[in-house]
Design a protein around this motif. Structure first.
Motif, PDB file in Angstrom:
ATOM      1  N   THR A  23       1.055  -0.612  -0.196  1.00 35.27           N
ATOM      2  CA  THR A  23       0.119   0.024   0.361  1.00 35.27           C
ATOM      3  C   THR A  23       1.187   1.150  -0.142  1.00 35.27           C
ATOM      4  OG1 THR A  23      -1.894  -1.510   1.370  1.00 35.27           O
ATOM      5  CG2 THR A  23      -1.425   1.039   1.669  1.00 35.27           C
ATOM      6  N   VAL A  24       0.700   2.394  -0.353  1.00 35.97           N
ATOM      7  CA  VAL A  24       1.113   3.660  -1.009  1.00 35.97           C
ATOM      8  C   VAL A  24      -0.069   4.892  -0.332  1.00 35.97           C
ATOM      9  CG1 VAL A  24       0.640   3.607  -2.994  1.00 35.97           C
ATOM     10  CG2 VAL A  24       2.260   5.420  -1.811  1.00 35.97           C
ATOM     11  N   TRP A  25       0.898   5.430   0.568  1.00 33.65           N
ATOM     12  CA  TRP A  25      -0.110   6.740   0.635  1.00 33.65           C
ATOM     13  C   TRP A  25       0.650   8.467   0.352  1.00 33.65           C
ATOM     14  CZ3 TRP A  25       0.842   2.012   4.278  1.00 33.65           C
ATOM     15  CH2 TRP A  25      -0.214   2.090   4.510  1.00 33.65           C
ATOM     16  N   GLY A  26       0.155   8.304  -0.552  1.00 34.16           N
ATOM     17  CA  GLY A  26       0.966   9.971  -0.721  1.00 34.16           C
ATOM     18  C   GLY A  26      -0.902  10.718  -1.724  1.00 34.16           C
ATOM     19  N   ASP A  27       0.026  11.491  -2.310  1.00 40.08           N
ATOM     20  CA  ASP A  27      -1.002  12.504  -2.387  1.00 40.08           C
ATOM     21  C   ASP A  27      -0.534  12.859  -4.972  1.00 40.08           C
ATOM     22  OD1 ASP A  27      -2.230  14.881  -3.644  1.00 40.08           O
ATOM     23  OD2 ASP A  27      -2.342  16.069  -1.817  1.00 40.08           O
ATOM     24  N   THR A  28      -1.470  12.182  -5.331  1.00 40.31           N
ATOM     25  CA  THR A  28      -0.995  12.308  -6.840  1.00 40.31           C
ATOM     26  C   THR A  28      -1.411  13.217  -7.582  1.00 40.31           C
ATOM     27  OG1 THR A  28      -3.726  12.044  -7.713  1.00 40.31           O
ATOM     28  CG2 THR A  28      -2.644   9.965  -6.924  1.00 40.31           C
ATOM     29  N   ARG A  29      -0.798  14.517  -6.516  1.00 35.23           N
ATOM     30  CA  ARG A  29      -0.082  16.243  -7.112  1.00 35.23           C
ATOM     31  C   ARG A  29       0.720  15.755  -6.997  1.00 35.23           C
ATOM     32  NH1 ARG A  29      -4.935  19.544  -3.713  1.00 35.23           N
ATOM     33  NH2 ARG A  29      -3.950  18.114  -2.182  1.00 35.23           N
ATOM     34  N   GLN A  30       1.287  15.757  -5.842  1.00 34.59           N
ATOM     35  CA  GLN A  30       2.929  15.563  -5.387  1.00 34.59           C
ATOM     36  C   GLN A  30       4.098  14.544  -6.042  1.00 34.59           C
ATOM     37  OE1 GLN A  30       3.530  12.677  -1.427  1.00 34.59           O
ATOM     38  NE2 GLN A  30       4.918  14.451  -1.096  1.00 34.59           N
ATOM     39  N   LEU A  74       4.023  -3.743 -11.393  1.00 32.82           N
ATOM     40  CA  LEU A  74       3.711  -4.183 -10.017  1.00 32.82           C
ATOM     41  C   LEU A  74       2.117  -3.271  -9.508  1.00 32.82           C
ATOM     42  CD1 LEU A  74       7.286  -3.239  -9.178  1.00 32.82           C
ATOM     43  CD2 LEU A  74       6.169  -5.775  -8.642  1.00 32.82           C
ATOM     44  N   GLU A  75       1.970  -4.233  -9.083  1.00 32.19           N
ATOM     45  CA  GLU A  75       0.297  -3.559  -8.171  1.00 32.19           C
ATOM     46  C   GLU A  75       0.068  -3.126  -6.730  1.00 32.19           C
ATOM     47  OE1 GLU A  75      -4.644  -4.688  -7.589  1.00 32.19           O
ATOM     48  OE2 GLU A  75      -3.136  -6.356  -8.754  1.00 32.19           O
ATOM     49  N   LEU A  76      -0.460  -1.780  -6.627  1.00 32.80           N
ATOM     50  CA  LEU A  76      -0.171  -1.004  -5.296  1.00 32.80           C
ATOM     51  C   LEU A  76      -1.814  -1.100  -5.315  1.00 32.80           C
ATOM     52  CD1 LEU A  76       2.837   1.320  -5.882  1.00 32.80           C
ATOM     53  CD2 LEU A  76       3.000  -0.134  -4.663  1.00 32.80           C
ATOM     54  N   GLU A  77      -1.936  -0.729  -3.969  1.00 34.25           N
ATOM     55  CA  GLU A  77      -3.166  -0.255  -3.386  1.00 34.25           C
ATOM     56  C   GLU A  77      -3.028   1.243  -2.427  1.00 34.25           C
ATOM     57  OE1 GLU A  77      -5.718  -1.170   0.391  1.00 34.25           O
ATOM     58  OE2 GLU A  77      -4.775  -2.597  -0.137  1.00 34.25           O
ATOM     59  N   GLN A  78      -3.986   2.121  -3.756  1.00 33.42           N
ATOM     60  CA  GLN A  78      -3.170   3.532  -2.725  1.00 33.42           C
ATOM     61  C   GLN A  78      -5.044   3.789  -1.415  1.00 33.42           C
ATOM     62  OE1 GLN A  78      -3.570   4.722  -7.300  1.00 33.42           O
ATOM     63  NE2 GLN A  78      -3.133   6.605  -5.861  1.00 33.42           N
ATOM     64  N   ALA A  79      -3.484   3.775  -0.858  1.00 34.85           N
ATOM     65  CA  ALA A  79      -4.584   4.132   0.534  1.00 34.85           C
ATOM     66  C   ALA A  79      -5.746   5.954   0.470  1.00 34.85           C
ATOM     67  CB  ALA A  79      -4.116   4.336   1.797  1.00 34.85           C
ATOM     68  N   PRO A  80      -7.004   6.219   1.377  1.00 33.62           N
ATOM     69  CA  PRO A  80      -7.267   6.926   0.915  1.00 33.62           C
ATOM     70  C   PRO A  80      -7.103   8.260   1.818  1.00 33.62           C
ATOM     71  CG  PRO A  80      -8.605   5.237   1.838  1.00 33.62           C
ATOM     72  CD  PRO A  80      -7.525   4.346   1.912  1.00 33.62           C
ATOM     73  N   PHE A  81      -6.132   9.396   1.435  1.00 34.46           N
ATOM     74  CA  PHE A  81      -5.606  10.441   2.555  1.00 34.46           C
ATOM     75  C   PHE A  81      -5.857  11.760   1.770  1.00 34.46           C
ATOM     76  CE2 PHE A  81      -1.939  12.512   2.820  1.00 34.46           C
ATOM     77  CZ  PHE A  81      -0.581  12.639   3.643  1.00 34.46           C
ATOM     78  N   GLU A  82      -5.383  12.227   2.981  1.00 29.51           N
ATOM     79  CA  GLU A  82      -5.888  13.933   3.227  1.00 29.51           C
ATOM     80  C   GLU A  82      -5.118  14.706   3.649  1.00 29.51           C
ATOM     81  OE1 GLU A  82      -9.363  17.050   4.364  1.00 29.51           O
ATOM     82  OE2 GLU A  82     -10.005  14.901   4.729  1.00 29.51           O
ATOM     83  N   PHE A  83      -4.575  15.309   3.268  1.00 34.34           N
ATOM     84  CA  PHE A  83      -3.260  16.065   3.536  1.00 34.34           C
ATOM     85  C   PHE A  83      -3.767  16.659   5.236  1.00 34.34           C
ATOM     86  CE2 PHE A  83      -0.002  19.082   3.711  1.00 34.34           C
ATOM     87  CZ  PHE A  83       1.249  18.163   4.502  1.00 34.34           C
ATOM     88  N   GLY A  84      -2.792  16.221   6.282  1.00 34.08           N
ATOM     89  CA  GLY A  84      -3.332  16.900   6.939  1.00 34.08           C
ATOM     90  C   GLY A  84      -3.807  16.641   8.048  1.00 34.08           C
ATOM     91  N   VAL A  85      -4.650  15.755   7.787  1.00 35.41           N
ATOM     92  CA  VAL A  85      -5.547  15.018   8.279  1.00 35.41           C
ATOM     93  C   VAL A  85      -4.998  13.435   8.786  1.00 35.41           C
ATOM     94  CG1 VAL A  85      -7.502  13.848   8.943  1.00 35.41           C
ATOM     95  CG2 VAL A  85      -7.710  16.262   7.751  1.00 35.41           C
ATOM     96  N   THR A  86      -4.916  12.114   7.713  1.00 39.39           N
ATOM     97  CA  THR A  86      -4.937  11.392   7.545  1.00 39.39           C
ATOM     98  C   THR A  86      -3.522  11.190   8.159  1.00 39.39           C
ATOM     99  OG1 THR A  86      -5.610  10.754   4.910  1.00 39.39           O
ATOM    100  CG2 THR A  86      -4.329   8.926   6.142  1.00 39.39           C
TER     101      THR A  86
END
Length: 218
Positions: free
Chosen positions: A6-13, A28-40
């Protein structure tokens, strides 16, 4: 194919974009965890996994964790089915590293400063980021019985770290500041305690009082 992790990140980054691109190219398949910057990244659950609170980060299916964008991308480059992302021989690998460092330090670092001023998340120079990093490093070294960053002997990572710590002791870290990070400076002493290169790491440039005003290089 099951996700490798799993990767945590912002696709704008930019770092997250690189990670996802390398994974896609390398099959390679990655799971993208839901992410809100400053919250998560400030939640107790997130910080229990990744105490530094940064993105992007990665956790594999066995719970092994990795931080720092380029490091994650390098790992994904190495484990997939497509070769060549890291060069096909020692010289090419060195050139890949050269251009990664150039992109990150000569373009990425000043760009981050500009973006910080434009978007309002940074301002005039403060020691906050340095203090945060050194505090995290001090804590991490406390978990390392060997005294080294990785494994039981010095790696290139130890030498790169010693280089920046040594330089920091010449300007923003006076004696009082250095005393706050005993494990960081014990690591510096341990890595450099070798007669073959000890002469390069003398402490004569260390300042007694932190420099807070502009000074001329000498």
């Amino acid at each position: 194919m099951a996700p490798i992790g799993t990767v945590w990140g912002d696709t704008r980054q930019r770092q997250t974009k690189v990670i996802l691109s390398i994974a896609a190219l390398n099959g390679l398949e990655l799971e993208q965890a839901p992410f809100e910057f400053g919250v998560t990244n400030k939640s107790p659950e997130y910080l229990s996994k990744f105490p530094y609170g940064k993105i992007p980060v990665f956790e594999d299916s066995e719970g092994w964790k990795l931080t720092e964008g380029t490091t994650i991308a390098r790992y994904l480059s190495d484990i997939g089915g497509k070769s060549g992302f890291l060069g096909s021989n020692a010289k090419e690998a060195a050139l890949v590293d050269q251009w990664i460092h150039f992109a990150e330090h000569e373009i990425g670092a000043p760009l981050s400063g500009v973006l910080g001023l434009v978007y309002g998340f940074s301002g005039p120079f403060t020691r906050e980021r340095l203090v945060r990093a050194l505090t995290y490093l001090e804590s991490y070294l406390g978990t390392r019985p060997s005294g080294y960053l990785v494994g039981n002997s010095a790696t290139l990572a130890d030498f790169v770290l010693v280089g920046v710590v040594h330089q920091a002791a010449s300007v923003p870290l006076g004696a009082a500041e250095r005393a706050q990070y005993p494990l960081v400076f014990a690591h510096r002493a341990k890595v450099t305690d070798d007669e073959r290169f000890k002469q390069y790491w003398g402490t004569e440039s260390f300042v007694e009082v932190a420099v807070t005003e502009p000074k001329t290089l000498s």
